[in-house]
Design an enzyme around this catalytic site. Structure first.
Site, short mmCIF file in Angstrom:
data_model
loop_
_atom_site.label_atom_id
_atom_site.label_comp_id
_atom_site.label_asym_id
_atom_site.label_seq_id
_atom_site.Cartn_x
_atom_site.Cartn_y
_atom_site.Cartn_z
CE1 TYR A 190 -3.50 -2.76 5.32
CE2 TYR A 190 -3.26 -0.28 5.25
CZ TYR A 190 -3.44 -1.45 4.47
OH TYR A 190 -3.31 -1.87 3.30
CE LYS A 225 0.06 -4.54 2.99
NZ LYS A 225 -0.49 -6.07 2.37
CB THR A 247 -0.88 -0.10 1.22
OG1 THR A 247 -1.52 1.27 1.19
CG2 THR A 247 -0.10 -0.43 2.51
CG ASP A 248 -1.14 5.11 -0.97
OD1 ASP A 248 -1.62 4.42 0.03
OD2 ASP A 248 -1.44 5.94 -1.76
CD GLU A 249 -3.48 3.57 4.30
OE1 GLU A 249 -3.30 3.32 5.63
OE2 GLU A 249 -4.82 3.54 3.82
P1 NAD Z 1 -9.79 -7.54 1.97
O1 NAD Z 1 -9.75 -7.32 3.32
O2 NAD Z 1 -10.72 -7.00 0.81
O3 NAD Z 1 -9.19 -8.92 1.58
C1 NAD Z 1 -8.21 -9.54 2.18
C2 NAD Z 1 -8.41 -10.94 2.34
O4 NAD Z 1 -7.35 -11.82 2.84
C3 NAD Z 1 -9.75 -11.70 2.46
O5 NAD Z 1 -10.12 -12.44 1.52
C4 NAD Z 1 -9.50 -12.55 3.79
O6 NAD Z 1 -10.17 -13.76 4.09
C5 NAD Z 1 -7.67 -12.79 3.44
N1 NAD Z 1 -7.21 -12.99 4.76
C6 NAD Z 1 -7.05 -12.33 5.85
N2 NAD Z 1 -6.27 -12.87 6.66
C7 NAD Z 1 -5.94 -14.02 6.10
C8 NAD Z 1 -5.24 -14.95 6.70
N3 NAD Z 1 -4.50 -15.14 8.00
N4 NAD Z 1 -4.80 -16.04 6.08
C9 NAD Z 1 -5.39 -16.09 4.83
N5 NAD Z 1 -6.50 -15.29 4.14
C10 NAD Z 1 -6.25 -14.04 4.83
O7 NAD Z 1 -8.53 -6.61 1.32
P2 NAD Z 1 -8.00 -5.81 -0.05
O8 NAD Z 1 -8.70 -4.67 0.01
O9 NAD Z 1 -8.43 -6.66 -1.18
O10 NAD Z 1 -6.53 -5.71 -0.16
C11 NAD Z 1 -5.83 -7.06 -0.54
C12 NAD Z 1 -4.15 -6.51 -0.40
O11 NAD Z 1 -4.03 -5.22 -1.02
C13 NAD Z 1 -4.11 -6.16 0.89
O12 NAD Z 1 -2.52 -6.65 1.14
C14 NAD Z 1 -3.88 -4.69 1.11
O13 NAD Z 1 -2.69 -4.24 2.04
C15 NAD Z 1 -3.53 -4.21 -0.16
N6 NAD Z 1 -3.98 -3.07 -0.79
C16 NAD Z 1 -5.44 -2.74 -0.67
C17 NAD Z 1 -5.70 -1.40 -1.26
C18 NAD Z 1 -7.17 -1.04 -1.13
O14 NAD Z 1 -7.46 -0.02 -1.50
N7 NAD Z 1 -8.13 -1.79 -0.70
C19 NAD Z 1 -4.60 -0.59 -1.67
C20 NAD Z 1 -3.35 -1.00 -1.81
C21 NAD Z 1 -3.10 -2.04 -1.26
O1 DAU Z 2 -4.06 3.92 0.24
C1 DAU Z 2 -4.56 2.56 0.17
C2 DAU Z 2 -5.42 2.00 1.34
O2 DAU Z 2 -6.75 2.57 1.27
C3 DAU Z 2 -5.21 0.47 1.43
O3 DAU Z 2 -3.87 0.30 1.97
C4 DAU Z 2 -6.25 -0.04 2.73
O4 DAU Z 2 -6.26 -1.33 2.64
C5 DAU Z 2 -7.67 0.66 2.22
O5 DAU Z 2 -8.49 0.30 3.39
C6 DAU Z 2 -7.65 2.28 2.10
O6 DAU Z 2 -7.50 2.90 3.34
P1 DAU Z 2 -8.19 4.15 3.81
O7 DAU Z 2 -7.89 4.43 5.06
O8 DAU Z 2 -7.59 5.25 2.74
O9 DAU Z 2 -9.50 3.86 3.39
P2 DAU Z 2 -10.95 4.03 4.01
O10 DAU Z 2 -11.88 3.57 2.92
O11 DAU Z 2 -10.87 3.34 5.29
O12 DAU Z 2 -10.91 5.61 4.12
C7 DAU Z 2 -10.99 6.23 2.97
C8 DAU Z 2 -10.81 8.14 3.60
O13 DAU Z 2 -12.28 8.14 4.02
C9 DAU Z 2 -9.98 7.90 4.61
O14 DAU Z 2 -9.39 9.50 4.65
C10 DAU Z 2 -10.88 7.83 5.83
C11 DAU Z 2 -12.35 8.51 5.30
N1 DAU Z 2 -13.54 7.99 5.84
C12 DAU Z 2 -13.65 6.60 5.94
C13 DAU Z 2 -14.77 5.88 6.66
C14 DAU Z 2 -14.69 4.40 6.60
C15 DAU Z 2 -14.59 8.64 6.46
O15 DAU Z 2 -14.51 9.95 6.28
N2 DAU Z 2 -15.54 8.09 6.75
C16 DAU Z 2 -15.77 6.69 6.99
O16 DAU Z 2 -16.90 6.10 7.26
#
Ligand code: NAD
Ligand code: DAU
Length: 352
Positions: A158, A162, A133-135
């Site tokens: 989180y 990562k 992630t970019d975080e």
């Molecule tokens: P998600 O939470 O939707 O899915 C995570 C998956 O991992 C689920 O299917 C869950 O069952 C599985 N999982 C969790 N713990 C596990 C374990 N101990 N063993 C096996 N499986 C397990 O997440 P996502 O949003 O699809 O993100 C996927 C990956 O991409 C993550 O590594 C996240 O850090 C990264 N990522 C997400 C975003 C985003 O915006 N969602 C952006 C950048 C990177």
């Molecule tokens: O940047 C990549 C990341 O993006 C991934 O690594 C994470 O897995 C993914 O969850 C996401 O993280 P964020 O914290 O940015 O996503 P989230 O959807 O939780 O929140 C997006 C923005 O919206 C953040 O600034 C918090 C705000 N927010 C979120 C929720 C859930 C609100 O204002 N209200 C809310 O109820």
């Protein structure tokens, strides 16, 4: 890397993982795609119904922190490569329960690194791809972008978990020569995202005419990427990326949260046939997320220049497609928001 043909994808039942599994199963009929997922609250095999019977697809329910199970899996399948997405992914949950993030994101990643290291012989033709992630880069002010050289500065449990896993993946490259590649991506959006994340949570609340909880002043900025564009980038980097390298992935699509929520409200009013402006009235500013990163923005020029990737779906189209998908799949939404999710929601949004 074009010869690899048995690939382990971890976390393939989650949001991004299910899009990646679908892409690879359909695009590479000669590959064997093994999807390993523990099916936590965020994992859902319903996301993969359309491809579950394909002959090149196998699902394994297992936990990546289970070292014996991972060693056995690597012994049985002789993977050519691994694309690792399994993780605890929600920042708010990491604030209330950091330990599960340490276990899955850090320990689980090391368990997989160890399994690959002990089963992959001289590593030739192998690849360990860590999806991150970019975080990990922390927070930006009003200007500037994260590049692959930006120093790590994670600020939530989180992002710290990562960042730690990224460091460990790089350590296995430098110390043991394990062929690794890492990508760091911005916020994804699209179908099958669990409705704890900003956009599907707002869509679900608009449906039910519930308050739309915007954290703090709402001026936090994220760079949004259509999830299928991310899946295509992962496929490209898996096949063409250079070992030891990191690639940033982003949508070049920055929005302040409040502006994005306004835009979503307007699209939802139109799709639901409600009076213009009615969903905006549901917006409620709530207490801020502790340690909330102000702004993320990605410079993805390395990926663009070296591997020729760029996002295909722009914001207006993506937002409309996303809103339409959730409205056409209310059964999916109802099923994933029943039960334990209700308890989480009450705790997150009603406690001081
Ligand atoms: P998600 O939470 O939707 O899915 C995570 C998956 O991992 C689920 O299917 C869950 O069952 C599985 N999982 C969790 N713990 C596990 C374990 N101990 N063993 C096996 N499986 C397990 O997440 P996502 O949003 O699809 O993100 C996927 C990956 O991409 C993550 O590594 C996240 O850090 C990264 N990522 C997400 C975003 C985003 O915006 N969602 C952006 C950048 C990177
Ligand atoms: O940047 C990549 C990341 O993006 C991934 O690594 C994470 O897995 C993914 O969850 C996401 O993280 P964020 O914290 O940015 O996503 P989230 O959807 O939780 O929140 C997006 C923005 O919206 C953040 O600034 C918090 C705000 N927010 C979120 C929720 C859930 C609100 O204002 N209200 C809310 O109820």
């Amino acid at each position: 890397m074009s010869t690899s043909n048995t690939i382990l994808i971890t976390g393939g039942a989650g949001f991004i993982g299910s899009h990646l599994v679908r892409l690879m199963v359909n695009k590479y009929p000669d590959y064997k795609i093994v999807n390993l997922d523990a099916l936590t609250y965020a994992g859902n095999l319903e996301n993969l119904k359309d491809i579950e019977d394909k002959p090149n697809y196998t699902f394994v329910k297992a936990d990546i922190t289970d070292a014996d199970a991972m060693q056995e899996l690597f012994a049985v399948h002789q993977f050519d490569g691994l694309i690792h997405l399994a993780a605890e992914s929600h920042v708010d949950r990491s604030i209330s329960n950091p330990m599960s993030f340490i276990e899955t994101n850090i320990v689980g990643t090391v368990v997989l690194l160890n399994a690959a290291r002990s089963h992959w012989g001289d590593f030739s033709g192998k690849r360990f791809y860590h999806v991150s992630t970019d975080e990990v880069y922390g927070t930006l002010g009003e200007t500037g972008f994260f590049t692959e050289d930006t120093a790590y500065d994670p600020r939530s449990p989180y992002s710290a978990s990562k960042a730690s896993s990224d460091h460990l993946v790089r350590a296995y490259y430098h110390t043991y020569g394990l062929p690794v590649v890492i990508s760091n991506c911005s916020n994804n959006y699209g179908p099958y995202q669990f409705p704890e994340k900003l956009l599907p949570l707002m869509i679900n609340n608009i449906r039910h005419e519930k308050p739309l909880p915007v954290y703090g002043d709402g001026k936090y900025t994220r760079d949004w990427l259509w999830v299928e564009d991310h899946a295509e980038a992962i496929d490209l980097i898996y096949h063409k990326g250079v070992n030891g390298e990191t690639y940033n992935i982003g949508g070049n699509n920055e929005w302040k949260n409040i502006d994005l929520v306004h835009q979503l409200c307007d699209v939802m009013d139109e799709l639901l046939g409600r009076a213009a402006g009615s969903s905006r009235e549901l917006i409620t500013f709530v207490k801020d997320r502790p340690g909330h990163d102000r702004r993320y923005a990605i410079d993805a020029s390395k990926l663009q220049n070296e591997l020729g990737w760029g996002p295909k779906i722009q914001a207006e189209e993506g937002l409309r497609k996303t809103a339409s998908w959730y409205l056409e799949n209310t059964g999916w939404l109802e099923r994933v928001t029943s039960g334990a999710y209700q308890e989480y929601y009450e705790k997150q949004y009603t406690e001081d």
